[in-house]
Design a protein around this motif. Structure first.
Motif, PDB file in Angstrom:
ATOM      1  N   GLN A 256      33.012  44.142   8.520  1.00 22.47           N
ATOM      2  CA  GLN A 256      33.355  43.855   7.130  1.00 22.47           C
ATOM      3  C   GLN A 256      33.452  42.346   6.894  1.00 22.47           C
ATOM      4  N   GLU A 257      34.061  41.625   7.819  1.00 23.18           N
ATOM      5  CA  GLU A 257      34.183  40.171   7.666  1.00 23.18           C
ATOM      6  C   GLU A 257      32.810  39.499   7.605  1.00 23.18           C
ATOM      7  N   ILE A 258      31.900  39.919   8.457  1.00 23.83           N
ATOM      8  CA  ILE A 258      30.551  39.352   8.461  1.00 23.83           C
ATOM      9  C   ILE A 258      29.851  39.642   7.138  1.00 23.83           C
ATOM     10  N   LEU A 259      29.907  40.890   6.699  1.00 20.71           N
ATOM     11  CA  LEU A 259      29.239  41.257   5.454  1.00 20.71           C
ATOM     12  C   LEU A 259      29.832  40.513   4.256  1.00 20.71           C
ATOM     13  N   CYS A 260      31.153  40.368   4.232  1.00 20.89           N
ATOM     14  CA  CYS A 260      31.799  39.614   3.144  1.00 20.89           C
ATOM     15  C   CYS A 260      31.359  38.157   3.162  1.00 20.89           C
ATOM     16  N   ALA A 261      31.274  37.570   4.345  1.00 19.72           N
ATOM     17  CA  ALA A 261      30.855  36.170   4.457  1.00 19.72           C
ATOM     18  C   ALA A 261      29.419  35.995   3.970  1.00 19.72           C
ATOM     19  N   ILE A 262      28.566  36.946   4.284  1.00 19.83           N
ATOM     20  CA  ILE A 262      27.182  36.878   3.821  1.00 19.83           C
ATOM     21  C   ILE A 262      27.141  37.010   2.298  1.00 19.83           C
ATOM     22  N   GLU A 263      27.882  37.970   1.762  1.00 21.52           N
ATOM     23  CA  GLU A 263      27.905  38.180   0.316  1.00 21.52           C
ATOM     24  C   GLU A 263      28.402  36.934  -0.415  1.00 21.52           C
TER      25      GLU A 263
END
Length: 129
Positions: free
Chosen positions: A9-16
């Motif tokens: 989730q942290e990775i996906l949020c950072a990408i978003e």
């Protein structure tokens, strides 16, 4: 390594949020290998694209790895989520849905896999309506 949905989730949020480089720089060196493996899982699952693992060799011969965040050419976008990546992020953010998925997996005695999550969503949505 164990798969960690919070790291995902942290990775996906950072990408978003277009803050993936800042996110990476805040990860302690002792945790970087684990996070890199999660990047690889996301790529293999086709949840992210335009990503590659890069290695650098320092003067002492020590090899370090990091994700490549910048496009190789001006016309190529950098790391980004696919539609499946956005869909998973929405599920991870929705605490009601996420808790029901966790509960469903536990009640069935199955492992919480990406495939289970994808298959459980429509079943859980039906019970919510």
């Amino acid at each position: 390594m164990k798969r960690d949905w919070k790291i995902i989730q942290e990775i996906l949020c950072a990408i978003e949020d277009n803050k993936v480089k800042m996110h990476w720089e805040q990860i302690p060196e002792s945790e970087q290998k684990n996070v890199l493996l999660h990047y690889e899982l996301l790529k293999e699952s086709e949840l992210i694209t335009n990503y590659e693992l890069v290695s650098d060799m320092d003067d002492d011969g020590k090899c370090t790895y990091h994700p490549n965040f910048l496009p190789q050419s001006p016309n190529v976008p950098g790391i980004r989520m696919t539609m499946k990546g956005y869909d998973l992020l929405e599920v991870l953010r929705d605490q009601t849905l996420w808790n029901r998925i966790l509960s469903k997996a536990k009640s069935l005695g199955v492992k919480l896999t990406y495939e289970f999550i994808v298959q459980a969503i429509p079943v859980i949505y039906k019970t919510m309506m």
